[in-house]
Write a protein that holds these residues in place. Structure first.
Motif, PDB file in Angstrom:
ATOM      1  N   GLY A 164      19.823  -3.660   9.600  1.00  0.00           N
ATOM      2  CA  GLY A 164      20.123  -3.514   8.174  1.00  0.00           C
ATOM      3  C   GLY A 164      21.118  -2.423   7.852  1.00  0.00           C
ATOM      4  N   GLY A 165      21.743  -1.826   8.815  1.00  0.00           N
ATOM      5  CA  GLY A 165      22.759  -0.827   8.528  1.00  0.00           C
ATOM      6  C   GLY A 165      22.168   0.408   7.883  1.00  0.00           C
ATOM      7  N   GLY A 166      22.844   0.922   6.827  1.00  0.00           N
ATOM      8  CA  GLY A 166      22.465   2.189   6.197  1.00  0.00           C
ATOM      9  C   GLY A 166      21.124   2.155   5.514  1.00  0.00           C
ATOM     10  N   THR A 167      20.797   1.026   4.880  1.00  0.00           N
ATOM     11  CA  THR A 167      19.545   0.970   4.134  1.00  0.00           C
ATOM     12  C   THR A 167      18.370   0.584   5.006  1.00  0.00           C
ATOM     13  OG1 THR A 167      19.903  -1.339   3.598  1.00  0.00           O
ATOM     14  CG2 THR A 167      20.767   0.286   2.046  1.00  0.00           C
ATOM     15  N   GLY A 168      18.648   0.054   6.180  1.00  0.00           N
ATOM     16  CA  GLY A 168      17.560  -0.408   7.034  1.00  0.00           C
ATOM     17  C   GLY A 168      17.014  -1.745   6.622  1.00  0.00           C
ATOM     18  N   THR A 178       0.790  -1.233   0.000  1.00  0.00           N
ATOM     19  CA  THR A 178       0.000   0.000   0.000  1.00  0.00           C
ATOM     20  C   THR A 178       0.821   1.280   0.000  1.00  0.00           C
ATOM     21  OG1 THR A 178      -0.109  -0.138   2.408  1.00  0.00           O
ATOM     22  CG2 THR A 178      -1.959  -1.072   1.188  1.00  0.00           C
ATOM     23  N   GLU A 179       2.121   1.193   0.257  1.00  0.00           N
ATOM     24  CA  GLU A 179       2.899   2.430   0.396  1.00  0.00           C
ATOM     25  C   GLU A 179       4.183   2.391  -0.415  1.00  0.00           C
ATOM     26  OE1 GLU A 179       3.339   3.300   4.658  1.00  0.00           O
ATOM     27  OE2 GLU A 179       1.567   2.018   4.850  1.00  0.00           O
ATOM     28  N   GLU A 180       4.672   3.572  -0.732  1.00  0.00           N
ATOM     29  CA  GLU A 180       5.965   3.683  -1.408  1.00  0.00           C
ATOM     30  C   GLU A 180       7.047   3.835  -0.336  1.00  0.00           C
ATOM     31  OE1 GLU A 180       6.563   3.491  -4.676  1.00  0.00           O
ATOM     32  OE2 GLU A 180       4.431   3.186  -5.071  1.00  0.00           O
ATOM     33  N   LEU A 181       8.123   3.039  -0.412  1.00  0.00           N
ATOM     34  CA  LEU A 181       9.202   3.079   0.576  1.00  0.00           C
ATOM     35  C   LEU A 181      10.520   3.354  -0.140  1.00  0.00           C
ATOM     36  CD1 LEU A 181       8.287  -0.269   2.379  1.00  0.00           C
ATOM     37  CD2 LEU A 181       7.616   2.005   3.124  1.00  0.00           C
ATOM     38  N   SER A 182      11.394   4.057   0.525  1.00  0.00           N
ATOM     39  CA  SER A 182      12.721   4.293  -0.044  1.00  0.00           C
ATOM     40  C   SER A 182      13.765   3.682   0.864  1.00  0.00           C
ATOM     41  CB  SER A 182      12.992   5.802  -0.173  1.00  0.00           C
ATOM     42  OG  SER A 182      12.174   6.351  -1.166  1.00  0.00           O
ATOM     43  N   ALA A 183      14.717   3.022   0.254  1.00  0.00           N
ATOM     44  CA  ALA A 183      15.840   2.460   1.013  1.00  0.00           C
ATOM     45  C   ALA A 183      17.076   2.648   0.155  1.00  0.00           C
ATOM     46  CB  ALA A 183      15.605   0.985   1.303  1.00  0.00           C
TER      47      ALA A 183
END
Lengths: 567, 238
Positions: free
Chosen positions: A370-374, A326-331
């Motif tokens: 997950g470090g920098g990207t999560g 349902t959502e847009e996520l950025s990693a």
């Protein structure tokens, strides 16, 4: 020809047998070309851009000739003007032939020539002779026994006899020719009068057959749609239960299938399509209690949805479901479409999907990992990974029916008044319309639970509803009334059907009459020396044999001719 | 074209009766019979087929009726056009009884043609429901004429949406024909004097906030059109 006036010349041409044969040969050749050369598909005709694309696709086959073939209309042969002219000429020639033959045939039936010159008995194509005394009364009895109409005319020392049988059969060939005209007429009627209208209906909805104001208006209501599928997913049959209304009254209730349409007042209602992924949604204004929106929406788009299985450190499965994203996520640099998942015990995970060239990667995010990207885990389809004491399996990717609805009612309090906004609807756990099951044959309690409608775009959180379930949001109540199926119904009326049947009947009748009861006419000249017989009948009637037999019946001795010897 | 198996006809000329042209049979009997049959068929089709008309309990036919002479000057134009007198009609009402447009003379009337199958009609209906609630105390009449549907379909629809104004049933579409509808929905704004002040074809769905729904009208458009017909009769010309 030089002496003929133009109308007479035209009449001569149309009644000319060679012209008719040439016309038929050309029609056959052209029709064969129309079968061998690919024709512009119906859905492409009329759309210049699509037609141009289609023509481009033919260049590989016809090369430089493509443009020339297109110019003379061979790619759309049966709709060209010159083909219509050929058909019209054939109809005109056939009609002219029938008209020209009618007076002669009528005369030959009602007032046949009863006396022929004596010389005709010497050179008629079908004739017989016998010597010796003739028993005239026996011959007449024999002929009448064979249902001949007989007339005897004594003249001096000679008696002439005329016998006629199946005189009306001479109309047979005219009937066959008339059938050609009726066939062409039926094509014209079909072109001018035929009606066809496609309707795409959701269960429970109604659509009119004609544009508004038509006094013959009919409305079609889809009561129920069924799709039957084989175990491999192949459709077996589609069926729709319909109610038909006229002037506000229900006038017919019936079932329609692909091969067995429902009929009313000359119109046929064919099942033309089936679509199973629809959702009926109702929005109610809580302030007034009034419904402000109720539609059945076709969820025609597809949204990727991963099926994820998660087990805890004890091996217990804590999640096993197809997730609606349902959502847009950025990693980092990547963008995922994901959703928040709450595991038993309140532990939160965000699971996202990123489309790649090889498929889709599943990413599992957890706060603080997950470090920098999560990202705690990154899995390809079918892979399993472990992180944070969880064993996560990306079992498979599936597709969820979805739709972006541009005019969906937004909550009034959020928008400070009635407003329409874009919402995204996704239907998961579909129980029918899955290309394997329909409402009639779906399991009563599907393993994955009831269908779930997820609505996003209205508020900060997605709304997930089961059938019959409602949720309120800022003054509106949103209710999922249930999964609905759609049916495509093709409404047709073609009164040329009757003409086609009539033409077929004329052809059959004409051929039966021509071949089973061929007209026979015979003339006899009876003298003291013997009897001469001459006859007319179609070649297949074998009339010569009958004449010889009659001569023998009359008591005379047949005289064999050179033709008989050859026979 | 000719059947090659067919023998050449020997022709006429030796008959015992006087020769009579076979064409005379067609001209004398067959052609007149066909013409008579065609005329009879046409008369039957035009006169005896069912026209689907219905009637009120006093025997008055539902559909367009003449505007009473007392309600318009003799030379007045009665057409479904802006500036003309609205054509009168008598129709069956959904709730009970019948409704005649001219009975509302002296009231501003919003005459809306709609149907439950018409998606734009469904969209605009909540706004009419709201407008009616706001202006009914000022005498506004909202008359919704359903095109060619039956009560069994309209009743639940109207009840759910709170359509508490008169709903008329144009079962055979004759009134819609009189009003020369190009499509549904179509709304006529009729002032207190019976004159059509404006006509709107399409959904009166107002654009709100940042949303940009295709075809939506400017906010306040419906209010503006209603305000035009709320003015007292004679206060503004057509």
């Amino acid at each position: 020809m030089g002496l003929l006036t133009p109308p007479r010349a035209l009449w001569w041409l149309l009644t000319n047998v060679r012209f008719a044969m040439a016309l038929l040969a050309v029609l056959c050749g052209v029709s064969l070309a129309g079968v061998l050369i690919p024709q512009v598909p119906l859905n492409v005709r009329g759309d210049s851009a699509m037609e141009a694309n289609w023509l481009d696709s033919q260049e590989g086959r016809f090369g430089l000739l493509t443009a020339a073939i297109d110019r003379i209309g061979l790619f759309d042969l049966f709709h060209t003007g010159w083909f219509a002219v050929l058909l019209a000429l054939t109809a005109a020639a056939t009609g002219a032939y029938i008209l020209s033959r009618c007076p002669g045939v009528w005369l030959a039936i009602t007032r046949p020539r009863k006396r022929v010159p004596d010389g005709y008995f010497e050179n008629a194509p079908v004739r017989a002779q016998a010597e010796g005394p003739v028993n005239l009364s026996h011959l007449v009895r024999t002929l009448r026994g064979k249902r001949y109409r007989v007339e005897v005319t004594p003249e001096d020392e000679v008696t002439y006899l005329f016998a006629d049988r199946f005189q009306w059969a001479q109309l047979g060939s005219l009937l066959t020719h008339a059938a050609v005209i009726v066939f062409i007429l039926s094509a014209v009627v079909s072109k001018v009068d035929a009606f066809e209208s496609p309707l795409f209906l959701a269960e429970g909805t109604t659509l009119p057959v004609f544009p508004v104001r038509n006094p013959e208006q009919l409305q079609v209501q889809l009561l129920d749609a069924h799709g039957e599928f084989a175990a491999d997913g192949q459709p077996l049959d589609y069926r729709s239960d319909l109610a038909i209304y006229r002037n506000g009254e229900e006038v017919k209730r019936c079932s329609s299938t692909v091969n067995s349409p429902c009929s009313y007042a000359g119109y046929r209602f064919y099942q033309a399509a089936y679509y199973g992924f629809g959702a009926e949604v109702q929005v109610r204004d809580l302030a007034t209690g009034n419904v402000v929106y109720q539609e059945t929406l076709a969820l025609a788009a597809r949204q990727s949805s991963p099926h994820v299985v998660i087990a805890n450190s004890a091996g217990q499965t804590v999640l096993d479901q197809t997730l609606v994203l349902t959502e847009e996520l950025s990693a980092g640099d990547a963008t995922y479409r994901g959703t928040l998942v709450t595991l038993p015990g309140g532990r939160l995970l965000t699971i996202g999907l990123r489309q790649t060239q090889d498929g889709a990667d599943l990413a599992v995010f957890e706060p603080g990992s997950g470090g920098g990207t999560g990202i705690a885990l990154l899995l390809a389809e079918g892979q399993t990974g472990e992180a944070g004491g969880l064993r996560v399996t990306y079992a498979r990717q599936s597709m969820t029916p979805a739709a972006d609805v541009a005019d969906f009612p937004s909550p009034p309090e959020a928008a400070a008044g009635r407003a329409l906004g874009e919402a995204k609807l996704q239907l998961s756990n579909v129980v029918y319309g899955t290309e394997r099951a329909s409402e009639g044959n779906a399991p009563a309690e599907p393993a994955g639970g009831p269908p779930l409608l997820t609505i996003t775009g209205l508020g900060p959180k997605p709304m997930v509803l089961e059938p019959g379930q409602a949720a309120t949001l800022a003054g509106y109540e949103y209710k999922f009334l249930g999964q609905r199926e759609f049916a495509g119904i093709q409404v047709k009326r073609d009164r040329s059907d009757y003409l086609v049947w009539a033409a077929a009947a004329l052809i059959v009748l004409g051929l039966m009459v021509t071949f089973w009861v061929p007209r026979r006419r015979l003339w006899a000249r009876i003298s003291s020396n013997g009897i001469s017989l001459a006859g007319q009948a179609p070649a297949h009637a074998d009339f010569a044999r009958e004449l010889r037999s009659l001569a023998a019946e009359a008591g005379a001795r047949p005289v064999l001719t050179a033709e008989d010897d050859r026979a | 074209m000719a059947n090659s198996a067919e023998p050449r006809d020997l022709g006429a000329g030796v008959g015992t009766r006087p020769a009579r042209s076979p064409r005379s049979f067609f001209r004398r009997w067959l052609l007149p019979a066909l013409v008579i049959a065609a005329i009879a068929g046409a008369i039957w089709f035009l006169e005896y087929r069912q026209d689907g008309a219905s009637y009120d309990p006093s025997g008055r036919r539902y559909g367009p009726v003449d505007l009473p002479a007392s309600l318009a000057p003799a030379d007045a134009a009665v057409e479904a056009e802006q500036g003309d007198f609205a054509p009168d009609f008598l129709l069956e009402q959904l709730s009970a009884g019948q409704v005649q447009l001219s009975d509302f003379r002296g009231h501003p009337v919003v005459l809306n043609f709609w149907a439950t199958w018409c998606a734009p009609c469904r969209k605009e209906m909540p706004q009419f429901v709201d407008a009616y609630q706001r202006y009914k105390t000022d005498g506004l009449v909202l008359l919704a004429v359903d095109m060619q549907e039956g009560a069994s379909i309209i009743q639940p629809f109207a009840q759910e949406r709170g359509m508490n104004f008169p709903i008329a049933l144009d079962r055979d579409g004759e009134v819609g024909d009189e009003y020369r509808l190009l499509g549904l929905p179509t709304t006529f704004f009729i002032d207190r004097g019976g004159l059509i002040r404006s006509v709107f074809t399409g959904p009166l769905e107002e654009r709100t906030g940042d949303t940009n729904v295709q075809g939506a009208i400017e906010p306040g458009e419906l209010e503006k059109r209603i305000a035009e017909i709320m003015t007292p009769a004679g206060a503004a010309g057509p």
